[in-house]
Design a protein around this motif. Structure first.
Motif, PDB file in Angstrom:
ATOM      1  N   PRO A   1     -11.916  -6.922  -4.942  1.00 49.15           N
ATOM      2  CA  PRO A   1     -11.943  -5.480  -4.619  1.00 49.15           C
ATOM      3  C   PRO A   1     -13.217  -4.787  -5.087  1.00 49.15           C
ATOM      4  O   PRO A   1     -13.765  -3.933  -4.376  1.00 49.15           O
ATOM      5  CB  PRO A   1     -10.700  -4.946  -5.341  1.00 49.15           C
ATOM      6  CG  PRO A   1      -9.773  -6.110  -5.404  1.00 49.15           C
ATOM      7  CD  PRO A   1     -10.669  -7.294  -5.634  1.00 49.15           C
ATOM      8  N   GLY A   2     -13.702  -5.150  -6.278  1.00 50.37           N
ATOM      9  CA  GLY A   2     -14.949  -4.565  -6.743  1.00 50.37           C
ATOM     10  C   GLY A   2     -16.129  -4.987  -5.902  1.00 50.37           C
ATOM     11  O   GLY A   2     -17.064  -4.216  -5.671  1.00 50.37           O
ATOM     12  N   LEU A   3     -16.096  -6.236  -5.423  1.00 56.28           N
ATOM     13  CA  LEU A   3     -17.165  -6.736  -4.570  1.00 56.28           C
ATOM     14  C   LEU A   3     -17.182  -6.036  -3.218  1.00 56.28           C
ATOM     15  O   LEU A   3     -18.225  -5.607  -2.729  1.00 56.28           O
ATOM     16  CB  LEU A   3     -16.989  -8.236  -4.340  1.00 56.28           C
ATOM     17  CG  LEU A   3     -17.731  -9.212  -5.254  1.00 56.28           C
ATOM     18  CD1 LEU A   3     -17.357 -10.635  -4.876  1.00 56.28           C
ATOM     19  CD2 LEU A   3     -19.231  -9.006  -5.129  1.00 56.28           C
ATOM     20  N   LEU A   4     -16.003  -5.942  -2.591  1.00 56.73           N
ATOM     21  CA  LEU A   4     -15.927  -5.356  -1.256  1.00 56.73           C
ATOM     22  C   LEU A   4     -15.994  -3.831  -1.289  1.00 56.73           C
ATOM     23  O   LEU A   4     -16.390  -3.203  -0.311  1.00 56.73           O
ATOM     24  CB  LEU A   4     -14.631  -5.786  -0.562  1.00 56.73           C
ATOM     25  CG  LEU A   4     -14.453  -7.277  -0.267  1.00 56.73           C
ATOM     26  CD1 LEU A   4     -13.086  -7.518   0.371  1.00 56.73           C
ATOM     27  CD2 LEU A   4     -15.555  -7.789   0.647  1.00 56.73           C
ATOM     28  N   GLY A   5     -15.542  -3.244  -2.401  1.00 56.46           N
ATOM     29  CA  GLY A   5     -15.455  -1.791  -2.461  1.00 56.46           C
ATOM     30  C   GLY A   5     -14.117  -1.265  -1.963  1.00 56.46           C
ATOM     31  O   GLY A   5     -13.882  -0.055  -1.933  1.00 56.46           O
ATOM     32  N   TYR A   6     -13.227  -2.171  -1.576  1.00 58.87           N
ATOM     33  CA  TYR A   6     -11.889  -1.776  -1.115  1.00 58.87           C
ATOM     34  C   TYR A   6     -10.936  -2.957  -1.292  1.00 58.87           C
ATOM     35  O   TYR A   6     -11.366  -4.097  -1.549  1.00 58.87           O
ATOM     36  CB  TYR A   6     -11.911  -1.326   0.354  1.00 58.87           C
ATOM     37  CG  TYR A   6     -12.364  -2.387   1.330  1.00 58.87           C
ATOM     38  CD1 TYR A   6     -11.475  -3.292   1.901  1.00 58.87           C
ATOM     39  CD2 TYR A   6     -13.713  -2.493   1.685  1.00 58.87           C
ATOM     40  CE1 TYR A   6     -11.891  -4.254   2.803  1.00 58.87           C
ATOM     41  CE2 TYR A   6     -14.142  -3.458   2.573  1.00 58.87           C
ATOM     42  CZ  TYR A   6     -13.229  -4.335   3.128  1.00 58.87           C
ATOM     43  OH  TYR A   6     -13.659  -5.297   4.002  1.00 58.87           O
ATOM     44  N   TYR A   7      -9.635  -2.691  -1.175  1.00 57.69           N
ATOM     45  CA  TYR A   7      -8.618  -3.727  -1.311  1.00 57.69           C
ATOM     46  C   TYR A   7      -8.340  -4.336   0.065  1.00 57.69           C
ATOM     47  O   TYR A   7      -7.824  -3.642   0.949  1.00 57.69           O
ATOM     48  CB  TYR A   7      -7.325  -3.145  -1.884  1.00 57.69           C
ATOM     49  CG  TYR A   7      -7.431  -2.734  -3.336  1.00 57.69           C
ATOM     50  CD1 TYR A   7      -7.238  -3.664  -4.352  1.00 57.69           C
ATOM     51  CD2 TYR A   7      -7.743  -1.430  -3.703  1.00 57.69           C
ATOM     52  CE1 TYR A   7      -7.334  -3.312  -5.695  1.00 57.69           C
ATOM     53  CE2 TYR A   7      -7.848  -1.058  -5.038  1.00 57.69           C
ATOM     54  CZ  TYR A   7      -7.646  -2.006  -6.023  1.00 57.69           C
ATOM     55  OH  TYR A   7      -7.744  -1.644  -7.349  1.00 57.69           O
ATOM     56  N   PRO A   8      -8.677  -5.595   0.277  1.00 60.36           N
ATOM     57  CA  PRO A   8      -8.435  -6.198   1.597  1.00 60.36           C
ATOM     58  C   PRO A   8      -6.957  -6.416   1.852  1.00 60.36           C
ATOM     59  O   PRO A   8      -6.197  -6.769   0.950  1.00 60.36           O
ATOM     60  CB  PRO A   8      -9.184  -7.533   1.503  1.00 60.36           C
ATOM     61  CG  PRO A   8      -9.181  -7.857   0.044  1.00 60.36           C
ATOM     62  CD  PRO A   8      -9.272  -6.540  -0.673  1.00 60.36           C
ATOM     63  N   GLN A   9      -6.553  -6.203   3.090  1.00 60.61           N
ATOM     64  CA  GLN A   9      -5.174  -6.398   3.501  1.00 60.61           C
ATOM     65  C   GLN A   9      -5.158  -7.189   4.801  1.00 60.61           C
ATOM     66  O   GLN A   9      -6.029  -7.013   5.652  1.00 60.61           O
ATOM     67  CB  GLN A   9      -4.469  -5.050   3.701  1.00 60.61           C
ATOM     68  CG  GLN A   9      -4.469  -4.172   2.466  1.00 60.61           C
ATOM     69  CD  GLN A   9      -3.971  -2.773   2.761  1.00 60.61           C
ATOM     70  OE1 GLN A   9      -3.349  -2.513   3.783  1.00 60.61           O
ATOM     71  NE2 GLN A   9      -4.274  -1.840   1.867  1.00 60.61           N
ATOM     72  N   GLU A  10      -4.176  -8.055   4.945  1.00 64.77           N
ATOM     73  CA  GLU A  10      -4.030  -8.880   6.160  1.00 64.77           C
ATOM     74  C   GLU A  10      -5.390  -9.444   6.558  1.00 64.77           C
ATOM     75  O   GLU A  10      -5.886  -9.232   7.654  1.00 64.77           O
ATOM     76  CB  GLU A  10      -3.405  -8.059   7.292  1.00 64.77           C
ATOM     77  CG  GLU A  10      -2.072  -7.425   6.936  1.00 64.77           C
ATOM     78  CD  GLU A  10      -1.038  -8.459   6.463  1.00 64.77           C
ATOM     79  OE1 GLU A  10      -0.885  -9.491   7.145  1.00 64.77           O
ATOM     80  OE2 GLU A  10      -0.403  -8.235   5.411  1.00 64.77           O
TER      81      GLU A  10
ATOM     82  N   SER B   1      -8.763   0.614   1.837  1.00 64.95           N
ATOM     83  CA  SER B   1      -9.027  -0.259   2.976  1.00 64.95           C
ATOM     84  C   SER B   1     -10.469  -0.103   3.415  1.00 64.95           C
ATOM     85  O   SER B   1     -11.177   0.808   2.977  1.00 64.95           O
ATOM     86  CB  SER B   1      -8.101   0.091   4.152  1.00 64.95           C
ATOM     87  OG  SER B   1      -8.443   1.375   4.677  1.00 64.95           O
ATOM     88  N   ARG B   2     -10.897  -0.982   4.308  1.00 66.28           N
ATOM     89  CA  ARG B   2     -12.247  -0.896   4.863  1.00 66.28           C
ATOM     90  C   ARG B   2     -12.427   0.410   5.616  1.00 66.28           C
ATOM     91  O   ARG B   2     -13.501   1.020   5.594  1.00 66.28           O
ATOM     92  CB  ARG B   2     -12.502  -2.079   5.800  1.00 66.28           C
ATOM     93  CG  ARG B   2     -13.894  -2.075   6.413  1.00 66.28           C
ATOM     94  CD  ARG B   2     -14.082  -3.215   7.374  1.00 66.28           C
ATOM     95  NE  ARG B   2     -13.161  -3.146   8.490  1.00 66.28           N
ATOM     96  CZ  ARG B   2     -13.264  -3.887   9.594  1.00 66.28           C
ATOM     97  NH1 ARG B   2     -14.234  -4.763   9.696  1.00 66.28           N
ATOM     98  NH2 ARG B   2     -12.382  -3.774  10.567  1.00 66.28           N
TER      99      ARG B   2
END
Length: 367
Positions: free
Chosen positions: A23-32, A174-175
């Motif tokens: 999540p820290g890498l992407l900047g959001y919590y990935p789902q599905e 999310s993204r």
């Protein structure tokens, strides 16, 4: 798909730490989602590094595997996979697992060394291996049993969260929430009319036309924009504190910066100031990105991305550059910056931006 560059200066001790860092890498919590994590080996120390991370929606799993293979580097020696879904028995998950297990590298060997399932990436969530080494093979390789299954440790304690926490921010849900940060928003940025927009672009063209005949006048115009970026009200780069009702600079000064952003020979003189004063500059650039359309918005997002890299928020830089590409599909600056980030060239990006800006400023105006 979402791509992230390498993790700079971070130590991850366990497999759970790797998952918790996402999540820290992407900047959001990935789902599905399907997530592919490249493993690289440091040529000098032999240490194993976590390289670029690629996230895709579950139906895009096959494309993600091809993309990962095409963009791996000479240092890449393997990939780990992660399927994030609250419905592990769904057809989409089954198809994603099949695609990942069938993916092959150029030698015909399995692309992924192992793959796991998580319902979500959150502290305390259990993960389970879907395919990979057997327990005996793990033991033989000296790997711990938590490679088979385990619990995600604290997401907030991961080093990838540091830059976000420093801004008073957390990963977005999310993204879509990440991209929405740059949407046109009259509550925090002035609404620009079609007539005003056309006038700003005309003023930019006039300045470029006078580069040879009136360089002192053009230099003064560019310096005014540079000073606006330096002197604006600083605010957090992201998070709740980033969007404020009051403007970071007077509206006429924001409009003037937009003029400079309308043409690349003028725009490129701003990079060095963005690096010197990333927070006030980013506040101005985000406001302009939410107010304007076309080249001005794409350029504002690209310079904002440079500020984000400067503040170690490369995942947000990637989001800004993706929005710039959506605004203008063939926008060259955002494409170049995105390519550098995808290759993990953080320092190269910053050094190139500073050098080109300073050179243009000195050679163009004798500053």
């Amino acid at each position: 798909m979402t791509q992230t560059p390498h993790i700079p200066h971070a130590t991850l001790f366990t497999l759970g730490d790797v998952f918790a860092s996402i999540p820290g890498l992407l900047g959001y919590y990935p789902q599905e989602s399907t997530i592919l994590l490249a493993l690289e080996r440091d040529a000098d120390t032999g240490a194993i590094l976590l390289g670029p991370v690629l996230r895709a929606d579950l139906p895009q799993t096959a494309e993600a595997a091809v993309f990962a293979l095409e963009h791996c580097t000479a240092d890449t020696f393997g990939f780990l996979g992660l399927v994030v879904s609250r419905i592990p028995t769904s057809e989409l998950v089954a198809e994603a697992i099949d695609e990942l297990s069938a993916a092959r590298d150029l030698d015909g060997l399995p692309l992924l060394d192992a793959c796991w399932h998580l319902s979500e990436i959150a502290t305390g969530t259990p993960y389970t291996m879907l395919f990979g080494p057997t327990p005996a093979e793990l033991h033989s390789a000296g790997l711990p049993r938590d490679w088979v299954s385990g619990i995600v440790p604290s997401v907030m304690a991961q080093p990838t969260m540091g830059p976000l926490l420093a801004q008073g921010a957390l990963p977005e849900l999310s993204r879509e929430h990440t991209r929405a940060f740059f949407d046109h928003d009259p509550a925090v940025a002035p609404r620009i009319t079609t007539r005003e927009l056309a006038d700003v672009y005309r003023r930019g063209y006039r300045l470029v036309d006078k580069l040879d005949s009136e360089p002192i006048m053009v230099k003064a115009a560019v310096e005014r924009a540079r000073e606006t970026l330096r002197a604006a009200s600083a605010r957090p780069l992201v998070g709740e504190g980033a969007k404020q009702a009051h403007l970071p600079a007077p509206r006429e000064d924001l409009e003037h910066v937009a003029v400079i952003l309308s043409r690349s020979p003028l725009r490129d003189c701003l990079f060095s100031v963005v690096l010197e004063a990333p927070l006030p500059a980013a506040a101005v650039l985000a406001t302009i990105a939410r107010s304007y359309e076309g080249v001005i918005r794409a350029n504002a997002l690209s310079l904002w991305a440079v500020a984000a890299v400067r503040m170690r928020l490369s995942s947000w830089a990637c989001a800004a550059l993706a929005c710039a590409q959506e605004e203008i599909e063939e926008h060259s600056l955002s494409a170049i910056l995105a390519q550098l980030l995808m290759c993990g060239e953080h320092d190269t990006l910053l050094a190139t931006a500073a050098e080109s800006s300073n050179t243009l400023w000195k050679e163009g105006f004798g500053a």
